[in-house]
Design a protein around this motif. Structure first.
Motif, PDB file in Angstrom:
ATOM      1  N   ALA A  58       0.458  -1.254   0.035  1.00 45.44           N
ATOM      2  CA  ALA A  58      -0.158  -0.015   0.202  1.00 45.44           C
ATOM      3  C   ALA A  58       1.072   0.783  -0.163  1.00 45.44           C
ATOM      4  O   ALA A  58       0.342   2.267  -0.635  1.00 45.44           O
ATOM      5  CB  ALA A  58      -0.845  -0.027   1.390  1.00 45.44           C
ATOM      6  N   ALA A  59       1.861   0.866   0.423  1.00 45.69           N
ATOM      7  CA  ALA A  59       2.752   1.967   0.654  1.00 45.69           C
ATOM      8  C   ALA A  59       2.538   3.591   1.478  1.00 45.69           C
ATOM      9  O   ALA A  59       2.573   4.512   0.377  1.00 45.69           O
ATOM     10  CB  ALA A  59       3.760   2.369  -0.853  1.00 45.69           C
ATOM     11  N   VAL A  60       1.950   3.354   2.448  1.00 47.79           N
ATOM     12  CA  VAL A  60       1.645   4.650   3.426  1.00 47.79           C
ATOM     13  C   VAL A  60       2.786   4.690   4.065  1.00 47.79           C
ATOM     14  O   VAL A  60       3.511   3.701   4.349  1.00 47.79           O
ATOM     15  CB  VAL A  60       0.003   4.246   3.803  1.00 47.79           C
ATOM     16  N   ASP A  61       2.939   5.525   4.776  1.00 47.54           N
ATOM     17  CA  ASP A  61       3.649   6.657   6.137  1.00 47.54           C
ATOM     18  C   ASP A  61       3.648   6.482   7.388  1.00 47.54           C
ATOM     19  O   ASP A  61       4.244   6.654   7.792  1.00 47.54           O
ATOM     20  CB  ASP A  61       3.900   7.718   5.323  1.00 47.54           C
ATOM     21  N   SER A  82      -2.787   9.834   4.595  1.00 48.84           N
ATOM     22  CA  SER A  82      -1.325   9.570   5.166  1.00 48.84           C
ATOM     23  C   SER A  82      -1.474  10.242   6.550  1.00 48.84           C
ATOM     24  O   SER A  82      -2.531  10.340   7.354  1.00 48.84           O
ATOM     25  CB  SER A  82      -0.440  10.548   4.674  1.00 48.84           C
ATOM     26  N   LYS A  83       0.368   9.680   7.467  1.00 51.96           N
ATOM     27  CA  LYS A  83      -0.478  10.635   8.312  1.00 51.96           C
ATOM     28  C   LYS A  83      -0.219  11.931   9.451  1.00 51.96           C
ATOM     29  O   LYS A  83      -1.021  11.947  10.121  1.00 51.96           O
ATOM     30  CB  LYS A  83       1.572   9.441   8.461  1.00 51.96           C
ATOM     31  N   THR A 118       4.416  10.741  17.663  1.00 46.26           N
ATOM     32  CA  THR A 118       5.334  10.702  16.385  1.00 46.26           C
ATOM     33  C   THR A 118       6.295  10.420  16.925  1.00 46.26           C
ATOM     34  O   THR A 118       7.187   9.485  16.008  1.00 46.26           O
ATOM     35  CB  THR A 118       5.289  11.485  14.991  1.00 46.26           C
ATOM     36  N   SER A 119       7.395  11.110  17.884  1.00 48.48           N
ATOM     37  CA  SER A 119       8.437  10.569  18.377  1.00 48.48           C
ATOM     38  C   SER A 119       7.915   9.517  19.800  1.00 48.48           C
ATOM     39  O   SER A 119       8.104  10.087  21.044  1.00 48.48           O
ATOM     40  CB  SER A 119       8.673  11.513  18.644  1.00 48.48           C
ATOM     41  N   ASN A 120       9.325   9.153  20.640  1.00 47.77           N
ATOM     42  CA  ASN A 120       8.854   7.905  21.134  1.00 47.77           C
ATOM     43  C   ASN A 120       9.972   8.818  21.804  1.00 47.77           C
ATOM     44  O   ASN A 120      10.375   8.746  22.998  1.00 47.77           O
ATOM     45  CB  ASN A 120       9.845   6.373  20.455  1.00 47.77           C
TER      46      ASN A 120
END
Length: 171
Positions: A58-61, A82-83, A118-120
């Motif tokens: 699917a090539a999704v981010d 998208s994200k 979005t960031s761990n």
């Protein structure tokens, strides 16, 4: 890639041709559909479909769910979001629920919200209260953190933990 698109299209054809799946989707029985696909369609020797391969095709981010893939296959959604589109939706829900004051702080709160989701690394810094580590963080800096009004520095992480599924934003 063309091979990935063809793989996804073959999966679409297999699932659409399956009367059990089509009937359950039409009836809105998502748990039944997902269970059936996991048992009867995935990991079979013919094509060896897996959720990971479909996600790649699917090539999704972001990480797609099987339900989203099936919704796309049956035309219930036109495309995968998208994200960033999902982040915008989640932030809109937050703004509607919490109505940030003053309105001029919304861009800073939005940056904080997106960084936390979005960031761990940003999550770890905020949760452990090691704010000095933000000085060397390229994604969300100490200056960005200072721009966020004091009350939202704890409100945003609490809201995200309660209402946002972080798994869908993983790559």
């Amino acid at each position: 890639m063309k091979i990935d698109r063809m793989f996804f299209e073959k999966f679409e054809d297999v699932v659409r041709a399956n009367d059990t799946v089509a009937a359950a989707v039409e009836a809105g029985q998502w748990d039944r559909v997902i269970d059936y696909v996991n048992r009867e369609v995935f990991d079979k020797p013919e094509e060896y479909y897996t959720l990971d391969k479909l996600r790649k095709a699917a090539a999704v981010d972001r990480r797609l769910t099987l339900r989203e893939i099936l919704e796309k296959v049956f035309g219930l959604i036109p495309r995968f979001k998208s994200k960033d589109e999902l982040l915008e939706e989640e932030f809109s829900k937050f703004v509607a629920d919490r109505v940030p004051e003053p309105p001029s702080a919304i861009p800073a709160i939005k940056t904080y919200f997106k960084a936390y989701v979005t960031s761990n690394r940003v999550r770890d810094i905020i949760d452990s209260k090691h704010f000095t580590d933000l000085a060397t963080n390229p994604f969300f800096t100490t200056r960005d953190f200072r721009d966020v009004p004091q009350q939202y520095r704890t409100l945003v992480p609490e809201y995200i933990k309660d209402y946002v599924s972080l798994n869908q934003f993983a790559p």
